[in-house]
Design a protein around this motif. Structure first.
Motif, PDB file in Angstrom:
ATOM      1  N   GLY A   1       0.981  -1.171  -0.017  1.00 25.38           N
ATOM      2  CA  GLY A   1       0.037   0.077  -0.030  1.00 25.38           C
ATOM      3  C   GLY A   1       0.684   1.212   0.139  1.00 25.38           C
ATOM      4  N   VAL A   2       1.666   1.168   0.704  1.00 19.68           N
ATOM      5  CA  VAL A   2       2.860   2.419   0.907  1.00 19.68           C
ATOM      6  C   VAL A   2       3.497   2.778  -0.388  1.00 19.68           C
TER       7      VAL A   2
ATOM      8  N   PHE B   1       1.054   3.796  -3.014  1.00 22.58           N
ATOM      9  CA  PHE B   1       0.401   5.050  -2.647  1.00 22.58           C
ATOM     10  C   PHE B   1       1.146   6.079  -3.457  1.00 22.58           C
ATOM     11  N   TYR B   2       2.570   6.265  -3.234  1.00 18.26           N
ATOM     12  CA  TYR B   2       3.462   7.568  -3.298  1.00 18.26           C
ATOM     13  C   TYR B   2       3.692   7.326  -4.751  1.00 18.26           C
TER      14      TYR B   2
END
Lengths: 505, 147
Positions: B57-58, B61-62
């Motif tokens: 997810g991290v 996300f970016y």
């Protein structure tokens, strides 16, 4: 002759237009002339249309040349030595009208000093002499409000954190300056990093925090490097004291992390999704502890306030907007740069007079104030004074102080569409109005422009904007309606209203 | 350099003690390898006592984090409003056409603001900044990469 001192920025904005090539040429030209010179790499004065701007020290003060091309350096050097005229001569730097008319408090040293030459922390000394409570009183009395955009009184925020219970407290500096048209944070971190470091140390002292984080966006590698070098110098010179330290953290390209709670999530190592408030970060912030989250400019202004007195700062400005604001003139503007001045100057003065109109020479049609979430203002609103409340009264915001100028070639429907598209691209996805509404917004604007049920779709867009404005968790969804609605209301002709398209309906 | 699990483990180990270490670890991995391989998800999750889903997810996300190796050069042209006001959209369109078919040499990425809004339009090539871009200067930058 020896020891002639030259000054040339190492600011990213100057580097982007060839400052390093100019520096090389200065050294080369000095060598062929057998001159012993000293070239100090400073921050930028913020006169970007004149960058790279080369300054030379004379008994009468510094004189400037710009914008300098590397192949002009030899002739400029000769002109500087003999006092003969040169086409790129700007005269005494301080007398350049764009600079002379400013009130530089926060940016007092920026562009003048070597950013990595240690300075005495006079503001921190003053704070220690006053004590923590009186320091917060001084910041409150100065009228300083959050320069990131929200405009919340800094002293009140500090007082909340001071009173909050926690085993540890944090100072978090928001250096995620993602708004297009803004570069004040970058310029300050590259030109006077010690002002920020000192401001954070004062905040730490005032609220009882032992640790500070600076969250800098990854798009600013030069600011990161300069601040990192300054921090090492501050530690080596024991400027921070024994009970406070600062760590730099780098963002990863998410605009929403400029929102304080998303920033905290990111600092904690998670996706940058927005937290619902309450609890406020001042009560439960980073790692659940009481946290001050302040913008770079807010923190960097505090040393000046402590060193010179709250009243001295408060004396500038108008209404509830006290002190100065570093305004950034950007985009299609003749004199683009940073202009720090007391609140109250009108938008028209800034754009036409100080900014000199457009760079293309065409008429100014619209300006966007306050970043991608700020309203587009037409010339009819150019009498609006630069003041938090005055802009709010006209459905706008000053945000972080960026003004992006557009000439008459701009398509305002395209700008409104971009605002929705940007919101869709950057939405953290936590709340529905922002996550889904932004995509529906793009589609609806497309329908309006294509002339499909224009009246109905315009009403739908207005309604959607109301939903975004009141139903979103944070300013990304909440403020995207500003650019969209302002474009629609002030420039309806670009959406087909009253024009050929409307007539064909 | 090409992905190397042992090297990745060393990087993870070196950063895992930081508070909120996920982003510093991922930045360090991308700096070393140019991207973050799927193979990194599990060891990063393990080191931070988080689930693989959280780390995935991290990473996703970016915008900065890449899942595949970029070309030899990375050109990021600013697409935000200040650069738009100076013709960035046309520049990007032109650059995209010119870089087409040169994926191994050049990766073109959008960026939303480099803080060079008073010297727009702007771009960053392999960490070097370029302001007051013209089509001709952008061509020269691209040609220098794909040649």
């Amino acid at each position: 002759m020896s020891g002639l001192r030259f000054f040339l920025p190492r600011d990213a904005g100057a580097l982007a237009v060839g400052a390093d090539a100019v520096a090389k040429a200065v050294h080369a030209a000095a060598q062929t002339r057998g001159l012993d010179i000293d070239l100090v790499r400073t921050g930028s004065r913020g006169l970007y249309w004149l960058e790279p701007m080369l300054e030379v020290e004379t008994p009468q003060g510094r004189i400037a040349f710009g914008p300098v091309e590397a192949d002009e350096v030899a002739a400029i050097l000769d002109a500087a030595m003999t006092g003969k005229p040169h086409s790129k001569s700007l005269g005494p730097t301080g007398a350049i009208p764009f600079l002379a008319r400013q009130t530089r408090l926060t940016f007092e040293r920026c562009g003048i000093v070597d950013p990595l030459a240690p300075v005495a922390f006079k503001g921190l000394e003053a704070a220690r002499a006053l004590g923590a409570a009186a320091t917060i009183d001084a910041v409150t009395k100065s009228g300083l409000r959050g320069r990131g955009g929200a405009g919340f009184p800094t002293g009140i925020k500090w007082n909340t954190v001071r009173a909050a219970q926690g085993t540890r407290k944090y100072i978090v500096c928001n250096a995620d300056e993602g708004d297009s048209g803004t570069f004040a944070d970058r310029m300050l971190m590259e030109g006077d990093p010690f002002a920020l470091i000192e401001g954070m140390a004062i905040a730490g002292f005032a609220v009882g925090a032992t640790k500070g984080f600076v969250y800098i966006r990854s798009e600013y590698p030069h600011a990161i490097a300069t601040l990192d070098a300054a921090l090492r110098i501050a530690r080596a010179n024991k400027l921070l004291g024994t009970d406070f330290d600062i760590e730099i953290r780098v963002g990863a390209g998410a605009y929403v992390c400029g929102e304080e709670t998303a920033l905290l999530e990111s600092l904690e190592g998670r996706r940058g999704t927005v937290r619902a408030k309450p609890p406020l970060p001042a009560h439960r912030g980073l790692f659940g502890m009481p946290t001050v989250v302040n913008n770079v400019i807010s923190l960097a202004t505090v040393p000046w306030i402590l060193a010179n007195g709250a009243d001295a700062y408060r004396d500038f400005g108008m209404g509830k907007s006290r002190g100065t604001m570093p305004i950034q003139l950007a985009g299609n503007v003749k004199h683009g740069g940073l202009y720090e001045t007391a609140f109250g100057v009108t938008l028209g003065e800034l754009v036409d007079d100080i900014g000199g109109g457009t760079a293309t020479g065409r008429p100014v049609r619209a300006v966007q104030v306050g970043g991608p979430l700020g309203a587009y203002f037409p010339r009819a609103l150019f009498d609006t004074p630069f003041d938090y409340e005055a802009f709010a009264a006209r459905d706008g915001l000053i945000g972080h102080g960026g003004i992006v100028v557009f000439d008459d070639c701009v398509d305002m429907a395209a700008q409104a569409r971009f605002a929705m598209e940007f919101c869709a691209h950057e939405s953290c996805g936590k709340c529905t109005p922002c996550r889904i509404g932004s995509t529906r917004g793009v589609e609806t604007i497309d329908k309006i422009v294509a002339g499909t049920d224009r009246a109905a779709n315009t009403a739908l867009l207005e309604d959607l904007c109301q939903t975004l404005k009141f139903g979103s968790l944070c300013a990304l969804g909440g403020f995207t309606p500003y650019p969209v609605m302002s474009a629609l209301h002030h420039f309806p002709e670009d959406f087909g209203a009253g024009g050929k398209l409307a007539a064909a309906e | 350099m090409t992905w190397d699990n042992a090297r990745a483990d060393a990087i993870i180990e070196a950063h895992k003690a930081l508070d909120g270490a996920a982003l510093p670890i991922l930045h360090a991995l991308q700096k070393e390898f140019g991207y973050i391989d799927d193979a990194a998800i599990e060891p990063v999750a393990k080191a931070l006592n988080l689930s693989r889903a959280e780390i995935h997810g991290v990473v996703t996300f970016y915008h900065d984090f890449r899942a595949t190796k970029p070309g030899r050069h990375v050109l990021r042209v600013c697409r935000a409003e200040a650069c738009q006001s100076r013709g960035a959209d046309a520049l990007v369109e032109h650059a995209t056409a010119r870089a087409k078919g040169h994926d191994a040499a050049l990766t073109l990425e959008p960026v939303f603001c480099l803080g060079l809004c008073a010297t727009a339009p702007a771009a960053m090539l392999d960490g070097e900044l370029h302001g007051r871009l013209t089509q001709r200067r952008l061509d020269a930058l691209i040609d220098g990469c794909v040649r």
